[in-house]
Design a protein around this motif. Structure first.
Motif, PDB file in Angstrom:
ATOM      1  N   TYR A  84       0.872  -1.172   0.000  1.00  0.00           N
ATOM      2  CA  TYR A  84       0.000   0.000   0.000  1.00  0.00           C
ATOM      3  C   TYR A  84       0.905   1.216   0.000  1.00  0.00           C
ATOM      4  O   TYR A  84       2.139   1.086   0.055  1.00  0.00           O
ATOM      5  CB  TYR A  84      -0.943  -0.008   1.208  1.00  0.00           C
ATOM      6  N   PHE A  85       0.331   2.421  -0.065  1.00  0.00           N
ATOM      7  CA  PHE A  85       1.172   3.619  -0.072  1.00  0.00           C
ATOM      8  C   PHE A  85       1.521   4.028   1.350  1.00  0.00           C
ATOM      9  O   PHE A  85       0.635   4.312   2.162  1.00  0.00           O
ATOM     10  CB  PHE A  85       0.479   4.780  -0.782  1.00  0.00           C
ATOM     11  N   PHE A  86       2.827   4.085   1.641  1.00  0.00           N
ATOM     12  CA  PHE A  86       3.300   4.551   2.940  1.00  0.00           C
ATOM     13  C   PHE A  86       4.541   5.434   2.821  1.00  0.00           C
ATOM     14  O   PHE A  86       5.024   5.980   3.812  1.00  0.00           O
ATOM     15  CB  PHE A  86       3.629   3.356   3.842  1.00  0.00           C
ATOM     16  N   GLN A  87       5.061   5.607   1.600  1.00  0.00           N
ATOM     17  CA  GLN A  87       6.350   6.265   1.403  1.00  0.00           C
ATOM     18  C   GLN A  87       6.205   7.789   1.380  1.00  0.00           C
ATOM     19  O   GLN A  87       6.187   8.431   0.327  1.00  0.00           O
ATOM     20  CB  GLN A  87       7.005   5.781   0.102  1.00  0.00           C
ATOM     21  N   ALA A  88       6.123   8.375   2.569  1.00  0.00           N
ATOM     22  CA  ALA A  88       5.963   9.828   2.665  1.00  0.00           C
ATOM     23  C   ALA A  88       7.146  10.564   2.043  1.00  0.00           C
ATOM     24  O   ALA A  88       6.981  11.654   1.488  1.00  0.00           O
ATOM     25  CB  ALA A  88       5.794  10.230   4.131  1.00  0.00           C
ATOM     26  N   ASP A  89       8.339   9.990   2.135  1.00  0.00           N
ATOM     27  CA  ASP A  89       9.508  10.649   1.549  1.00  0.00           C
ATOM     28  C   ASP A  89       9.383  10.756   0.035  1.00  0.00           C
ATOM     29  O   ASP A  89       9.842  11.734  -0.565  1.00  0.00           O
ATOM     30  CB  ASP A  89      10.787   9.877   1.899  1.00  0.00           C
ATOM     31  N   LEU A  90       8.768   9.765  -0.599  1.00  0.00           N
ATOM     32  CA  LEU A  90       8.567   9.813  -2.044  1.00  0.00           C
ATOM     33  C   LEU A  90       7.601  10.935  -2.403  1.00  0.00           C
ATOM     34  O   LEU A  90       7.828  11.679  -3.375  1.00  0.00           O
ATOM     35  CB  LEU A  90       8.026   8.471  -2.534  1.00  0.00           C
ATOM     36  N   VAL A 225      14.092  -4.472   4.220  1.00  0.00           N
ATOM     37  CA  VAL A 225      13.547  -3.111   4.290  1.00  0.00           C
ATOM     38  C   VAL A 225      13.718  -2.549   5.695  1.00  0.00           C
ATOM     39  O   VAL A 225      14.139  -1.397   5.880  1.00  0.00           O
ATOM     40  CB  VAL A 225      12.073  -3.102   3.860  1.00  0.00           C
ATOM     41  N   ARG A 226      13.405  -3.353   6.712  1.00  0.00           N
ATOM     42  CA  ARG A 226      13.561  -2.895   8.095  1.00  0.00           C
ATOM     43  C   ARG A 226      15.013  -2.607   8.427  1.00  0.00           C
ATOM     44  O   ARG A 226      15.322  -1.703   9.203  1.00  0.00           O
ATOM     45  CB  ARG A 226      13.026  -3.946   9.071  1.00  0.00           C
ATOM     46  N   THR A 227      15.924  -3.357   7.818  1.00  0.00           N
ATOM     47  CA  THR A 227      17.337  -3.239   8.165  1.00  0.00           C
ATOM     48  C   THR A 227      17.964  -1.979   7.584  1.00  0.00           C
ATOM     49  O   THR A 227      18.726  -1.284   8.267  1.00  0.00           O
ATOM     50  CB  THR A 227      18.113  -4.478   7.665  1.00  0.00           C
ATOM     51  N   VAL A 228      17.660  -1.659   6.330  1.00  0.00           N
ATOM     52  CA  VAL A 228      18.364  -0.560   5.665  1.00  0.00           C
ATOM     53  C   VAL A 228      17.459   0.579   5.218  1.00  0.00           C
ATOM     54  O   VAL A 228      17.946   1.644   4.817  1.00  0.00           O
ATOM     55  CB  VAL A 228      19.154  -1.070   4.441  1.00  0.00           C
ATOM     56  N   ALA A 231      14.146   5.160   8.201  1.00  0.00           N
ATOM     57  CA  ALA A 231      13.395   4.921   9.434  1.00  0.00           C
ATOM     58  C   ALA A 231      12.054   5.633   9.426  1.00  0.00           C
ATOM     59  O   ALA A 231      11.051   5.094   9.899  1.00  0.00           O
ATOM     60  CB  ALA A 231      14.223   5.369  10.634  1.00  0.00           C
ATOM     61  N   SER A 232      12.004   6.849   8.861  1.00  0.00           N
ATOM     62  CA  SER A 232      10.761   7.618   8.870  1.00  0.00           C
ATOM     63  C   SER A 232       9.649   6.905   8.113  1.00  0.00           C
ATOM     64  O   SER A 232       8.470   7.023   8.462  1.00  0.00           O
ATOM     65  CB  SER A 232      10.997   9.002   8.270  1.00  0.00           C
ATOM     66  N   ASP A 233      10.003   6.162   7.054  1.00  0.00           N
ATOM     67  CA  ASP A 233       9.011   5.395   6.305  1.00  0.00           C
ATOM     68  C   ASP A 233       8.758   4.026   6.931  1.00  0.00           C
ATOM     69  O   ASP A 233       7.618   3.587   7.067  1.00  0.00           O
ATOM     70  CB  ASP A 233       9.469   5.205   4.852  1.00  0.00           C
ATOM     71  N   VAL A 234       9.832   3.352   7.315  1.00  0.00           N
ATOM     72  CA  VAL A 234       9.718   1.981   7.820  1.00  0.00           C
ATOM     73  C   VAL A 234       8.900   1.925   9.105  1.00  0.00           C
ATOM     74  O   VAL A 234       8.092   1.014   9.306  1.00  0.00           O
ATOM     75  CB  VAL A 234      11.117   1.381   8.041  1.00  0.00           C
ATOM     76  N   GLU A 235       9.070   2.903   9.973  1.00  0.00           N
ATOM     77  CA  GLU A 235       8.387   2.885  11.266  1.00  0.00           C
ATOM     78  C   GLU A 235       6.876   3.005  11.134  1.00  0.00           C
ATOM     79  O   GLU A 235       6.136   2.605  12.031  1.00  0.00           O
ATOM     80  CB  GLU A 235       8.921   4.023  12.149  1.00  0.00           C
ATOM     81  N   HIS A 325      14.143  -4.106  -3.942  1.00  0.00           N
ATOM     82  CA  HIS A 325      13.046  -4.200  -4.902  1.00  0.00           C
ATOM     83  C   HIS A 325      12.314  -2.859  -5.015  1.00  0.00           C
ATOM     84  O   HIS A 325      12.013  -2.404  -6.113  1.00  0.00           O
ATOM     85  CB  HIS A 325      12.092  -5.306  -4.474  1.00  0.00           C
ATOM     86  N   ASP A 326      11.992  -2.243  -3.892  1.00  0.00           N
ATOM     87  CA  ASP A 326      11.503  -0.863  -3.913  1.00  0.00           C
ATOM     88  C   ASP A 326      12.717   0.033  -3.745  1.00  0.00           C
ATOM     89  O   ASP A 326      13.280   0.152  -2.659  1.00  0.00           O
ATOM     90  CB  ASP A 326      10.501  -0.633  -2.784  1.00  0.00           C
ATOM     91  N   VAL A 327      13.138   0.648  -4.835  1.00  0.00           N
ATOM     92  CA  VAL A 327      14.400   1.395  -4.801  1.00  0.00           C
ATOM     93  C   VAL A 327      14.336   2.561  -3.825  1.00  0.00           C
ATOM     94  O   VAL A 327      15.378   3.019  -3.333  1.00  0.00           O
ATOM     95  CB  VAL A 327      14.788   1.888  -6.209  1.00  0.00           C
ATOM     96  N   PHE A 328      13.120   3.045  -3.496  1.00  0.00           N
ATOM     97  CA  PHE A 328      13.000   4.207  -2.629  1.00  0.00           C
ATOM     98  C   PHE A 328      12.938   3.855  -1.144  1.00  0.00           C
ATOM     99  O   PHE A 328      12.798   4.749  -0.304  1.00  0.00           O
ATOM    100  CB  PHE A 328      11.774   5.033  -3.026  1.00  0.00           C
ATOM    101  N   VAL A 329      13.060   2.569  -0.802  1.00  0.00           N
ATOM    102  CA  VAL A 329      13.245   2.191   0.595  1.00  0.00           C
ATOM    103  C   VAL A 329      14.537   1.390   0.756  1.00  0.00           C
ATOM    104  O   VAL A 329      14.670   0.583   1.665  1.00  0.00           O
ATOM    105  CB  VAL A 329      12.035   1.409   1.154  1.00  0.00           C
ATOM    106  N   SER A 330      15.483   1.637  -0.134  1.00  0.00           N
ATOM    107  CA  SER A 330      16.796   0.989  -0.072  1.00  0.00           C
ATOM    108  C   SER A 330      17.658   1.676   0.985  1.00  0.00           C
ATOM    109  O   SER A 330      17.226   2.612   1.670  1.00  0.00           O
ATOM    110  CB  SER A 330      17.472   1.073  -1.440  1.00  0.00           C
TER     111      SER A 330
END
Length: 354
Positions: A84-90, A225-228, A231-235, A325-330
């Motif tokens: 789903y959409f969660f990537q606020a940084d994007l 994803v959790r590892t790298v 944090a603002s998106d992953v949390e 796989h999602d380059v914006f949460v790398s």
């Protein structure tokens, strides 16, 4: 009156729910699950549009006539499978440049998933035209009246990249650019493998569309994803909407995906310029290792890069070292590289329109 409400992402984000009608197929509803919202709720098909708008221009920029580079651009994002959409940084990447950012949670996904529904299920990817049309209509209706026609960028991740590619090919002249983040354009078994299993999948889907398909998902991608990831998106990830191990796969859904892959293989005709962002390499997620934090553990990126050239006459493929796989949460370095490449494409594309 349009009912925009505060979104789960907090300040700067709002959401709007579209009603898509009643799903009258009883097989798609798990009647054994207890729901607090009533037995009919699971039959209600909805989609959710999330928006993030740019801050108004400063008085100094208005006085001097300076504008951000993408002031007349709207972006529509569609997520991938079991996502789903969660990537606020994007979203912030686009709004800082003046663009209006919108994201769809498709039917039976994320904000649009109702208790008792079969998560992510679709029998025909073309059915998503309904929510895409609703979203675009609302985007047009809410556009600033003082501006000329706005430019549209479609932004899709994984399965969302496949959905938007097929849509753009069927609806020429609407999108002005297409950005694909690791789009799922071909099965991991390659075209030959897909063609071998398609008759079996199609037969199973014809008689038992909800039959389960075995899959190997040990949760390693979610762990990477959790590892790298940022944090603002992953949390803020909701694990009910984006589980660590993906939603169950069903024969009817897989048939729809294979049909989409076959359309890409035969060649699409996307007239708008396309930018495809991919990791430089793939990794098999059979056991956990640090390599999974620096590669795409979901798709075969070499197959995807070849399939991307079948989308249309103007395709740019960007291979990013160390991306997930999602380059914006790398990780930090590949993520910065991904945004730099996206910025270069967006700036060049917009300047070319003047």
């Amino acid at each position: 009156m349009i009912d925009w409400r505060p979104d789960v992402l907090g300040d700067g984000f709002e959401q709007l729910t579209f009603e898509l009608g009643i799903d009258d197929d009883p097989g798609l509803v798990d009647s054994t699950r207890d729901t607090q919202q009533g037995p009919l709720n699971a039959h209600q098909l909805v989609a959710t549009l999330v928006r993030s708008l740019p801050e108004p221009l400063s008085w100094w920029n208005r006085l001097t006539g300076r504008q951000r580079g993408l002031e007349d651009v709207d972006v529509l994002y569609v997520h991938g499978w079991s996502d789903y959409f969660f990537q606020a940084d994007l979203a912030r990447f686009w709004t800082l440049r003046g663009a209006r950012f919108f994201a769809l949670d498709l039917r039976r996904y994320g904000r649009s998933l109702r208790p008792g529904q079969t998560a992510g299920y679709i029998a025909d990817l073309g059915d998503y035209d309904a929510e895409i049309d609703f979203a675009l209509a609302e985007m047009r209706a809410s556009a600033p009246r003082s501006q000329e026609a706005r430019k549209l960028v479609l932004l899709g991740h994984s399965t969302g990249g496949l959905v938007l590619s097929l849509w753009a090919s069927r609806h020429p002249g609407i999108a002005d650019a297409l950005v694909l983040n690791s789009p799922w354009l071909e099965l991991q078994l390659s075209a030959r493998g897909r063609q071998m299993i398609a008759p079996i999948v199609n037969l199973g889907a014809k008689y038992s569309p909800l039959e389960g398909i075995p899959q190997l998902d040990y949760g390693f991608y979610a762990r990477a994803v959790r590892t790298v990831g940022p944090a603002s998106d992953v949390e803020r990830i909701n694990t009910e909407w984006k589980p660590e191990q993906s939603h169950p796969v069903h024969a009817g859904w897989l048939r729809a995906i294979l049909a989409g892959h076959d359309s890409v293989y035969r060649g699409l005709n996307i007239e708008a310029p396309v930018c495809v962002l991919l990791s430089r390499r793939s990794a098999l997620p059979t056991r956990w290792s640090e390599e999974l934090t620096r590669a795409d553990s979901v798709l075969d990126v070499d197959d995807i890069s070849r399939a991307a050239l079948r989308l249309g006459p103007s395709v740019t493929v960007e291979r990013i070292d160390g991306a997930l796989h999602d380059v914006f949460v790398s990780g930090d370095v590949p993520r910065a590289d991904a945004y730099a490449r996206l910025g270069r494409f967006a700036q060049g594309w917009r300047c070319a329109l003047d």
